[in-house]
Design an enzyme around this catalytic site. Structure first.
Site, short mmCIF file in Angstrom:
data_model
loop_
_atom_site.label_atom_id
_atom_site.label_comp_id
_atom_site.label_asym_id
_atom_site.label_seq_id
_atom_site.Cartn_x
_atom_site.Cartn_y
_atom_site.Cartn_z
N ARG A 136 0.78 -1.23 0.00
CA ARG A 136 0.00 0.00 0.00
C ARG A 136 0.82 1.29 0.00
O ARG A 136 1.78 1.44 0.74
CB ARG A 136 -0.97 0.01 1.17
CG ARG A 136 -0.33 -0.05 2.55
CD ARG A 136 -1.44 0.12 3.58
NE ARG A 136 -0.94 0.06 4.94
CZ ARG A 136 -1.45 0.77 5.94
NH1 ARG A 136 -2.44 1.61 5.72
NH2 ARG A 136 -0.97 0.64 7.16
N GLU B 197 1.66 -5.99 8.23
CA GLU B 197 2.99 -5.82 8.77
C GLU B 197 2.89 -5.36 10.22
O GLU B 197 1.95 -4.68 10.61
CB GLU B 197 3.76 -4.78 7.96
CG GLU B 197 3.13 -3.38 8.02
CD GLU B 197 3.90 -2.33 7.24
OE1 GLU B 197 5.12 -2.28 7.39
OE2 GLU B 197 3.25 -1.57 6.49
N HIS C 89 1.38 -4.25 3.37
CA HIS C 89 2.67 -3.71 3.82
C HIS C 89 2.97 -2.42 3.06
O HIS C 89 2.81 -2.36 1.85
CB HIS C 89 3.77 -4.74 3.54
CG HIS C 89 5.08 -4.46 4.23
ND1 HIS C 89 5.60 -5.32 5.17
CD2 HIS C 89 5.96 -3.45 4.14
CE1 HIS C 89 6.77 -4.85 5.61
NE2 HIS C 89 6.99 -3.70 5.00
N HIS C 90 3.42 -1.37 3.79
CA HIS C 90 3.93 -0.17 3.15
C HIS C 90 5.33 -0.48 2.59
O HIS C 90 6.33 -0.45 3.31
CB HIS C 90 4.09 0.96 4.17
CG HIS C 90 2.84 1.70 4.51
ND1 HIS C 90 2.03 2.28 3.55
CD2 HIS C 90 2.26 1.98 5.70
CE1 HIS C 90 1.01 2.89 4.15
NE2 HIS C 90 1.12 2.72 5.44
N VAL C 91 5.43 -0.78 1.32
CA VAL C 91 6.74 -1.12 0.75
C VAL C 91 6.67 -0.98 -0.77
O VAL C 91 5.61 -1.15 -1.38
CB VAL C 91 7.15 -2.56 1.14
CG1 VAL C 91 6.26 -3.60 0.47
CG2 VAL C 91 8.63 -2.83 0.87
#
Length: 281
Positions: free
Chosen positions: A8, A35, A68-70
């Site tokens: 995201r 996460e 996950h922020h990635v």
């Protein structure tokens, strides 16, 4: 792999989609994983970190959805089974304004103090700064220079970064042609769906029909319970004039092109569904 990977982008309304997926997980029989809350969002990883995350996702009990922020991770290049990639995008200027005020929100600053108690907090002058003055005064924070590098860990002006990947040379320069083209190719070749809440019904329809095992019933839940879905809105964000937005847009040309590219692709997917099945959405 029977796993959805939602890498995201911050400040695109991802909390709303996560809450929707949480409710759908009970109905459609998959497990939603998120996460662990990081102290700081680190979206660019080294090769070893990318491989570790890819292997961890591949090892989840399936069917699963992982959030996950990635930046985009190419599982195929890492020789790990490929997940079903999804993401959301938002108008880049609205997104950067949202981030500007989100970073100054009292609850965000309180969390920052808890996570980093030994680091001095920002000055009151910075906390009280408004976006319009920041742009008019040419403050570094609001001076969006083409091909500039990452200013700091919380520099989230690059939406393309989450689709371009982890290369500092290719993906980090702001509003660059190279990052734009890589991000476009990645969306076209790797992502099942890249949606936008600007096109809410189109997004929900495409998710339901392209990934039915995970998103069947999305329309009904969203429109029945949207008032109860998390949105992570900031009530302290003031109005920003169209004049200032226009001034900022001039520096976001390729970021805007990428956003419109994703929306056009989404609408093409929706049109194909309507032609195939006479959808009434």
């Amino acid at each position: 792999m029977d796993t959805v990977f939602f890498n995201r982008v911050p400040k695109v309304g991802s909390e709303t989609l996560i809450e929707l997926m949480k409710q759908l997980s009970d109905i459609n029989g998959f497990t939603l994983f998120r996460e662990k809350q990081p102290k700081a969002i680190l979206v660019t990883l080294g090769p070893i970190q990318q491989l570790q995350l890819a292997e961890d996702i591949a090892d989840l009990e399936q069917p699963a959805a992982y959030v996950h922020h990635v930046n985009f991770i190419n599982f195929t290049h890492l020789e790990v089974p490929r997940p079903i990639y999804i993401n959301m995008v938002r108008d880049p200027v609205e997104r950067v304004i949202s981030w500007f005020y989100y970073a100054r929100a009292p609850w965000v600053q309180a969390q920052r103090q808890r996570n980093f108690p030994s680091v001095p907090g920002p000055k009151v002058q910075w906390l009280k700064k408004d976006f319009e003055s920041c742009v008019r005064n040419g403050d570094k924070e609001c001076n969006y220079i083409e091909n500039s590098d990452l200013e700091h860990v919380s520099d989230h002006r690059r939406q393309t970064l989450f689709f371009c990947g982890h290369s500092r040379k290719d993906c980090m320069p702001f509003n660059s042609e190279r990052a734009l083209q890589i991000a476009k190719r990645t969306v076209e070749s790797e992502y099942a769906v890249v949606g936008s809440w600007t096109d809410v019904n189109v997004t929900l329809t495409v998710l339901e029909h392209y990934i039915p095992k995970f998103f069947k019933g999305a329309h009904q839940i969203y429109h029945t319970e949207s008032g109860g879905l998390a949105s992570n809105t900031n009530p302290l964000k003031p109005h920003v004039s169209e004049e200032i937005k226009a001034r900022v847009r001039a520096n976001f040309s390729r970021e805007i092109e990428f956003y419109e590219f994703c929306r056009q692709r989404l609408h093409k997917q929706y049109l194909a569904l309507r032609l195939d099945s006479n959808l009434n959405y």
